[in-house]
Scaffold this active site. Structure first.
Site, mmCIF file in Angstrom:
data_model
loop_
_atom_site.group_PDB
_atom_site.id
_atom_site.type_symbol
_atom_site.label_atom_id
_atom_site.label_comp_id
_atom_site.label_asym_id
_atom_site.label_seq_id
_atom_site.Cartn_x
_atom_site.Cartn_y
_atom_site.Cartn_z
ATOM 1 N N PHE A 1 60.603 14.137 34.932
ATOM 2 C CA PHE A 1 60.792 15.558 35.174
ATOM 3 C C PHE A 1 62.209 15.949 34.773
ATOM 4 C CE2 PHE A 1 57.501 14.133 37.996
ATOM 5 C CZ PHE A 1 56.617 15.194 38.140
ATOM 6 N N THR B 1 55.984 9.588 35.659
ATOM 7 C CA THR B 1 56.206 10.888 35.028
ATOM 8 C C THR B 1 57.680 11.239 35.127
ATOM 9 O OG1 THR B 1 53.976 11.676 35.537
ATOM 10 C CG2 THR B 1 55.630 13.348 35.063
#
Length: 414
Positions: free
Chosen positions: A277, A275
């Site tokens: 960010f 992921t």
């Protein structure tokens, strides 16, 4: 009642018998009472002192005579002198403690509860900041906008689940700036109450994306899936409510925080689960041409009607050899539909072009990431060229590019 005479600078005030009249607004530092009275103590003395009147033998008569209205609201133009003693009294600190500098703790907002993957990302991106958990993505935006935090770390895309559209929409609504990015390898664990066996699990709770990323594994267990706000929140719910026969998909840190057993680790269907960010700030990051790090710039723009508009917009980067790393389209929420026009300029509601609905089409915003910094003259020329093509252009931020995807330091929580 005997009249009293008050001295107020060069003027006098007489108080006659009968109901007391409303006192005139006079500078408090000039007032004095020629009446002997015991010294003031307690709250009255502190109140008069804050108002700029030195408590003494005559001050108690102010409170009893009705002139006490002026002790908190001094007249316009009056200068109120603040002393160290008053600061110490108001803050309940000693003189020595006041001499020590107070450095406020910097905070970084993230969505979720302690133990969430976003907390890990916030600690990785801002190791010197205290994490500030927020209920929703927008709460993190609000905390940063209202000066309750100094940074915000939010997910924008995942290798399996794709882009997180809610964050992209919030980037447009709030005037915040991207100043950094980081990435995190997601390692899901199946956790439950201590003593629970894997075959005892009948229901599993987690964030919808975590459930989707572990769909194959959960189907093999033949369990009921239940979506909640975040992964760590699922672990917190299982622990606090002591839910027997219920598991949660979360990080190992969340299991340790809430005293749960890890039944199995690495339960995601695809192991390369990362992921990305972004780090937000109220102020943009200013770069110079002397920077040696690789920078990335994020922008958002809209297009005019007509064929080839997207090609023209993207050509401003290709003509200058600027490497585009991402493009994302989102419907423009304030004006989601565009009415198509015919050759004579009239609306074509009868005949719709392919991919349109009833003579209309979606009106899109385009989010683009490319390698380069606004300090580069080549990038500045590309942005000027884009402004000639696009009716709306906004720079979301220029920031150092994360080149070590998924790398996490082992001592991040030490």
């Amino acid at each position: 009642m005997h009249a009293r005479r008050l001295a107020a600078g060069d003027c006098g005030i007489k108080q006659a018998s009968g109901p007391p009249a409303r006192p005139a607004r006079l500078p408090m530092r000039a007032l004095a009472v020629r009446t002997e009275a015991p010294p003031m103590k307690g709250p009255e003395a502190a109140t008069v002192a804050v108002a700029g009147v030195s408590p003494g033998p005559s001050s108690s008569n102010f409170v009893r005579s009705g002139i006490a209205e002026h002790r908190v609201a001094p007249s316009a133009g009056q200068t109120q002198v603040l002393t160290t003693a008053l600061i110490a009294q108001a803050t309940n600190k000693s003189m020595e403690e006041l001499s020590q500098p107070v450095i406020p703790a910097h905070k970084v907002a993230y969505q979720g509860v302690p133990g969430a993957y976003s907390e890990v990302a916030s600690r990785k991106a801002c190791p010197d900041y205290d994490p500030l958990p927020c209920e929703q993505f927008e709460v993190a935006f609000q905390a940063l906008s209202q000066w309750m935090s100094d940074r915000a770390v939010l997910p924008v895309e995942n290798t399996l689940g794709g882009s997180i559209h809610a964050v992209y929409d919030l980037l447009l609504r709030y005037r915040l700036h991207i100043v950094g990015e980081t990435s995190l390898a997601i390692n899901h664990c199946l956790v439950a109450l201590p003593g629970t066996r894997k075959q005892d699990i009948k229901r599993v709770m987690s964030h919808p994306q975590a459930l989707a990323q572990c769909d194959g594994y959960l189907r093999s267990l033949n369990v009921v899936k239940e979506a909640v706000d975040d992964t760590a929140g699922a672990a917190q719910m299982v622990a606090r409510q002591e839910l027997a026969g219920v598991g949660a998909i979360c990080s190992r840190r969340a299991a340790e925080l809430y005293g749960l057993d890890v039944l199995e680790e690495g339960v995601q269907d695809v192991k390369d689960n990362i992921t990305r960010f972004i780090v937000l700030s109220r102020d943009p990051l200013v770069t110079t041409e002397a920077e040696t790090r690789v920078f990335k710039t994020s922008i958002v723009f809209s297009l005019k009607e007509g064929p080839g508009q997207l090609f023209k917009a993207l050509s401003v980067f290709a003509l200058r050899d600027l490497d585009m790393t991402k493009i994302e389209s989102r419907p423009l929420r304030s004006n989601p539909l565009v009415v198509l026009k015919g050759e004579n300029g009239a609306s074509t509601s009868a005949v719709a072009a392919p991919g349109t609905i009833g003579g209309q089409r979606f009106n899109y915003l385009f989010y683009v990431d490319f390698i380069g910094t606004l300090a580069d003259a080549n990038v500045q020329n590309a942005m000027r060229h884009l402004q000639e093509i696009a009716p709306f252009v906004r720079v979301l931020g220029t920031y150092p590019m994360d080149t070590n995807l998924g790398d996490t330091s082992s001592d991040i929580f030490n």
